[in-house]
Scaffold this motif. Structure first.
Motif, PDB file in Angstrom:
ATOM      1  N   LEU A  10      39.573 -14.072 -62.901  1.00 20.85           N
ATOM      2  CA  LEU A  10      38.235 -14.316 -63.422  1.00 20.85           C
ATOM      3  C   LEU A  10      38.277 -14.669 -64.908  1.00 20.85           C
ATOM      4  CD1 LEU A  10      35.120 -14.156 -62.917  1.00 20.85           C
ATOM      5  CD2 LEU A  10      35.249 -11.771 -63.628  1.00 20.85           C
ATOM      6  N   PHE A  49      37.400 -18.257 -66.647  1.00 22.62           N
ATOM      7  CA  PHE A  49      36.344 -18.264 -67.671  1.00 22.62           C
ATOM      8  C   PHE A  49      36.831 -19.003 -68.918  1.00 22.62           C
ATOM      9  CE2 PHE A  49      33.708 -16.613 -71.076  1.00 22.62           C
ATOM     10  CZ  PHE A  49      32.454 -16.548 -70.497  1.00 22.62           C
ATOM     11  N   SER A  87      29.085 -20.865 -68.185  1.00 19.50           N
ATOM     12  CA  SER A  87      30.123 -20.024 -67.584  1.00 19.50           C
ATOM     13  C   SER A  87      29.588 -18.642 -67.233  1.00 19.50           C
ATOM     14  CB  SER A  87      31.318 -19.913 -68.533  1.00 19.50           C
ATOM     15  OG  SER A  87      31.875 -21.176 -68.801  1.00 19.50           O
ATOM     16  N   VAL A 133      29.424 -16.973 -63.418  1.00 22.42           N
ATOM     17  CA  VAL A 133      29.984 -15.653 -63.089  1.00 22.42           C
ATOM     18  C   VAL A 133      28.926 -14.769 -62.431  1.00 22.42           C
ATOM     19  CG1 VAL A 133      30.898 -13.514 -64.057  1.00 22.42           C
ATOM     20  CG2 VAL A 133      31.766 -15.703 -64.859  1.00 22.42           C
ATOM     21  N   GLY A 173      32.469 -14.294 -58.681  1.00 27.50           N
ATOM     22  CA  GLY A 173      32.403 -14.875 -60.019  1.00 27.50           C
ATOM     23  C   GLY A 173      33.523 -15.859 -60.267  1.00 27.50           C
ATOM     24  N   ALA A 174      34.743 -15.525 -59.826  1.00 24.11           N
ATOM     25  CA  ALA A 174      35.894 -16.411 -60.025  1.00 24.11           C
ATOM     26  C   ALA A 174      35.740 -17.709 -59.238  1.00 24.11           C
ATOM     27  CB  ALA A 174      37.179 -15.684 -59.619  1.00 24.11           C
ATOM     28  N   LEU A 207      33.213 -19.974 -60.856  1.00 25.79           N
ATOM     29  CA  LEU A 207      33.805 -20.617 -62.040  1.00 25.79           C
ATOM     30  C   LEU A 207      34.714 -21.773 -61.638  1.00 25.79           C
ATOM     31  CD1 LEU A 207      34.692 -17.549 -64.305  1.00 25.79           C
ATOM     32  CD2 LEU A 207      33.043 -19.360 -64.828  1.00 25.79           C
TER      33      LEU A 207
END
Length: 334
Positions: free
Chosen positions: A7, A11, A53, A57, A289-290, A293
């Motif tokens: 993650l 980011f 970003s 996430v 979240g990852a 992204l």
């Protein structure tokens, strides 16, 4: 720890790569000192890539957590955070202000800049919130989860039907604006909107952790859960409230984001080989979240003319992964 490292890495890549590449050394320096000597880099990072970003996430984490809760509550692997019609309610709210105002008053919200964007966001949230209230009311009246699920699907169909009628009487420009909203985007949130978006999503994510115990008990079935002392009505209401808050907030600010809420829970279960929500809740939050992204990074890589629709990227990237995980799990069980 590996998901957390993934993650953080994605980011950093998201705030570094794009049509203008910001050197990693500059990004790392900013993360430590919060200062950048190059004013152009600072404007790109602070006004564009950092809020985008953060949006990705939180949206990915919230949808993944909501999808896991819906799949557990309804014991349905195809359930997602939008299955109860909340996303459709948000779409109906946007359709009313974008299409109906355009048809009756000749007003194009897309041409009103910040005011138009704020109006669309408010309409989406109000539409989603009203559908959520209806679902929560029905949850107290209907004892059967299957009946509640059917009602939610019917609400979604009814909302879609009204949207279709509004599209039929609207101009091409207004229909195009509505379609673009429906493709989803992480690019529309300024810091002013983040002041509302971040607390709403974080509240929903925090509520998900308080639901770990009832979610684990519900895996045994409602009859066993009731025998163990779980208040089924109260637990169902809490799960729907948390998932509804996450879905309504994310859809209002980002549009309807496809795939993440449905697929990330399956991917997490395939990786961790467990149904324990004390493991799955933090796993889907980090994984969601990852993955959001990653999709956002692909959507705006250099070489593309503008930004690709995020829904197209999430589906194209995620669907093959889910199919692979399902086939792999099937081969292991044979």
């Amino acid at each position: 720890m590996a998901l957390l490292a993934l993650l953080v890495s994605l980011f950093v890549l998201n705030i570094s790569l794009g049509s203008v590449n910001i050197p990693f050394t500059v990004v790392l320096k900013w993360m430590v000192s919060r200062q950048i000597d190059n004013e152009i880099y600072q404007n790109i990072l602070l006004k564009s890539r950092l809020p985008q970003s953060i949006t990705a996430v939180l949206a990915g984490a919230g949808l993944a957590a909501g999808g896991l809760q819906m799949q557990t509550l309804f014991r349905n692997p195809l359930a997602g955070p939008s299955i109860l019609g909340i996303s459709s309610g948000a779409g109906l709210g946007v359709a009313i202000v974008v299409l109906l105002l355009g048809a009756l008053q000749g007003i194009s919200l897309s041409g009103l800049g910040w005011y138009g964007s704020l109006t669309i966001t408010a309409a989406a949230f109000i539409g989603a919130f009203w559908v959520l209230l209806v679902i929560l009311f029905l949850a107290q009246k209907l004892k059967n989860n299957a009946m509640l699920l059917i009602v939610g699907i019917m609400v979604g169909y009814a909302s879609s039907a009204i949207v279709g009628l509004l599209q039929f009487i609207s101009s091409k420009e207004d229909v195009q604006s509505f379609v673009l909203w429906g493709l989803g985007s992480f690019n529309n949130l300024s810091w002013d909107k983040h002041a509302i978006f971040i607390p709403l999503v974080l509240t929903g994510l925090l509520g998900s952790f308080f639901l770990i115990k009832p979610l684990n008990i519900l895996l045994l079935g409602e009859n066993y859960a009731a025998n163990l002392g779980l208040n089924i009505k109260r637990s169902r209401f809490s799960i729907l409230l948390v998932t509804g808050l996450l879905t309504a907030s994310i859809t209002a600010f980002c549009g309807p984001i496809a795939f993440l809420g449905l697929a990330v829970p399956h991917l997490s279960k395939g990786i961790f080989k467990t149904a324990d929500h004390s493991v799955l809740i933090p796993a889907v939050i980090l994984f969601g979240g990852a993955l959001a992204l990653l999709c956002h990074l692909i959507a705006r890589l250099p070489g593309f003319d503008g930004t690709l629709p995020i829904n197209a990227v999430t589906s194209l990237i995620g669907a093959p992964i889910v199919i692979y995980v399902i086939l792999k799990r099937r081969s292991l069980t044979q």
